[in-house]
Write an enzyme that holds these catalytic residues in place. Structure first.
Site, PDB file in Angstrom:
ATOM      1  N   LEU A 102       0.921  -1.088  -0.008  1.00  0.00           N
ATOM      2  CA  LEU A 102      -0.138   0.004  -0.062  1.00  0.00           C
ATOM      3  C   LEU A 102       0.878   1.310   0.020  1.00  0.00           C
ATOM      4  O   LEU A 102       1.997   1.248   0.577  1.00  0.00           O
ATOM      5  CB  LEU A 102      -0.980   0.186   1.217  1.00  0.00           C
ATOM      6  CG  LEU A 102      -1.900  -0.992   1.389  1.00  0.00           C
ATOM      7  CD1 LEU A 102      -2.709  -1.036   2.714  1.00  0.00           C
ATOM      8  CD2 LEU A 102      -2.783  -0.700   0.261  1.00  0.00           C
ATOM      9  N   ASP A 103       0.558   2.221  -0.845  1.00  0.00           N
ATOM     10  CA  ASP A 103       1.401   3.612  -0.895  1.00  0.00           C
ATOM     11  C   ASP A 103       1.524   4.102   0.605  1.00  0.00           C
ATOM     12  O   ASP A 103       0.496   3.862   1.563  1.00  0.00           O
ATOM     13  CB  ASP A 103       0.585   4.692  -1.673  1.00  0.00           C
ATOM     14  CG  ASP A 103       0.710   3.972  -3.244  1.00  0.00           C
ATOM     15  OD1 ASP A 103       1.540   3.190  -3.460  1.00  0.00           O
ATOM     16  OD2 ASP A 103      -0.355   4.610  -3.839  1.00  0.00           O
ATOM     17  N   LYS A 104       2.481   4.810   0.762  1.00  0.00           N
ATOM     18  CA  LYS A 104       2.694   5.411   2.144  1.00  0.00           C
ATOM     19  C   LYS A 104       1.561   6.333   2.738  1.00  0.00           C
ATOM     20  O   LYS A 104       1.198   6.098   3.865  1.00  0.00           O
ATOM     21  CB  LYS A 104       3.634   6.449   1.789  1.00  0.00           C
ATOM     22  CG  LYS A 104       4.399   7.087   3.399  1.00  0.00           C
ATOM     23  CD  LYS A 104       5.389   8.029   3.270  1.00  0.00           C
ATOM     24  CE  LYS A 104       5.783   8.914   4.701  1.00  0.00           C
ATOM     25  NZ  LYS A 104       7.031   9.679   4.513  1.00  0.00           N
ATOM     26  N   HIS A 186       0.221   2.662  -8.247  1.00  0.00           N
ATOM     27  CA  HIS A 186      -0.670   3.704  -7.886  1.00  0.00           C
ATOM     28  C   HIS A 186      -1.870   3.660  -8.557  1.00  0.00           C
ATOM     29  O   HIS A 186      -2.554   4.429  -9.183  1.00  0.00           O
ATOM     30  CB  HIS A 186      -0.027   5.161  -8.395  1.00  0.00           C
ATOM     31  CG  HIS A 186       1.201   5.483  -7.333  1.00  0.00           C
ATOM     32  ND1 HIS A 186       1.302   5.380  -6.164  1.00  0.00           N
ATOM     33  CD2 HIS A 186       2.277   6.294  -7.614  1.00  0.00           C
ATOM     34  CE1 HIS A 186       2.375   5.796  -5.431  1.00  0.00           C
ATOM     35  NE2 HIS A 186       3.017   6.561  -6.594  1.00  0.00           N
TER      36      HIS A 186
END
Length: 234
Positions: A102-104, A186
Site C-alpha cells: 500500500l502506498d505510504k 498507484h
C-alpha cells in the site's frame, strides 16, 4: 515429544533465552493453559502452542492482519521511514513480509506472513484476486465515472485496466467502493485520474476472502483466525 523452549525456537519465536523469558512472563500457552516451564514436554502435531494468542507451528508459518496507518511504508526495512514491520516488533515468526503493498499515504488491510507460496497465489495476475478500496475523491462521483471504471480505463500503461466494480456510496457523494483485480503502481489513483477525478483518501478494506476487522485500530495487528486461514487455503 519435544521441549517447549526448543519448539518455540524452531517456530521462529526467538532465541532459547528469549523464549524462556516469554514463558516466564506468561506469554506462552499450551492447549489453552499458560505454560510456566521451558522444559515442559509437548506432543508435536497434537499440542496447540500459542504465543501472545498466536498459534505457532514448528515450521514457523504465521499469518497476521495489519491495519496500516498513513505515514508508514510497506516494506520489511527502511533506513529513513517507519515500516509496517516496525509496527509489529515482537510478533512471533521469522522472515515476515507484507503481501503486496500500500502506498505510504494509503491506509487499510495488509496481510503479513512468511508463507511465500500463499503470497505468490494472492499476487499472481493470473489468479484475479479481488482487492476492494474505500475511496474519497475531490469531485462528486458520477454514474459515468463508475461506468468507465467498470469497463477498464487507460492509465498510461501498455494495456487498459481490467474491468472493475465501482459502487457509489449512498451516504457520500464523493465516495465509492472500488474493487480491482490487479496491483499496478498507484493503480487506484491513476484510475480516478483517468476519469477526471482525484483520490483524496484511500483505504483497502478487503483482499480476497480477508476483510479488515472494524475493531482493529490503525497501527494494530492480530493473528488470523483459524477460519480466515482456512478461507485462504492454508
Amino acid at each position: 515429544m519435544i521441549r517447549l523452549d526448543k519448539f518455540l525456537c524452531e517456530a521462529g519465536a526467538g532465541t532459547r533465552s528469549e523464549v524462556k523469558t516469554m514463558i516466564k512472563r506468561g506469554r506462552v500457552s499450551v492447549d489453552g493453559v499458560t505454560a510456566r516451564s521451558a522444559d515442559l514436554k509437548i506432543e508435536e502435531g497434537k499440542s496447540e502452542v500459542c504465543l501472545d494468542n498466536a498459534l505457532l507451528s514448528r515450521i514457523g508459518t504465521v499469518y497476521y492482519m495489519v491495519h496500516k496507518p498513513a505515514g508508514v511504508v510497506t516494506a520489511t526495512k527502511d533506513t529513513r521511514e517507519k515500516t509496517v514491520l516496525d509496527l509489529m516488533r515482537g510478533a512471533p515468526g521469522k522472515d515476515l513480509f507484507p503481501v503486496g503493498r500500500l502506498d505510504k499515504d494509503t491506509e487499510g488491510l495488509l496481510l503479513v506472513t512468511n508463507d511465500g507460496a500463499l503470497a505468490h497465489r494472492l499476487l499472481s495476475p493470473k489468479k484475479h484476486v479481488d482487492k476492494t478500496y474505500y475511496v474519497l475523491t475531490r469531485d462528486v462521483v458520477t454514474k459515468k465515472m463508475c461506468r468507465l471504471l467498470e469497463q477498464g480505463v487507460d492509465i498510461g500503461d501498455e494495456k487498459p485496466t481490467l474491468p472493475a466494480v465501482a459502487r457509489k456510496l449512498a451516504d457520500c457523494e464523493k465516495g465509492l467502493l472500488l474493487t480491482i483485480q490487479e496491483g499496478r503502481f498507484h493503480q487506484v489513483k491513476r484510475m480516478l485520474a483517468a476519469v477526471d477525478n482525484e483520490v483524496v483518501y484511500l483505504k483497502r478494506v478487503s483482499m480476497g476472502p480477508l476483510r479488515l476487522e472494524d475493531s482493529l485500530e490503525k497501527g494494530m495487528w492480530r493473528p488470523l483466525t483459524e477460519k480466515e486461514k482456512k478461507d485462504l487455503g492454508v
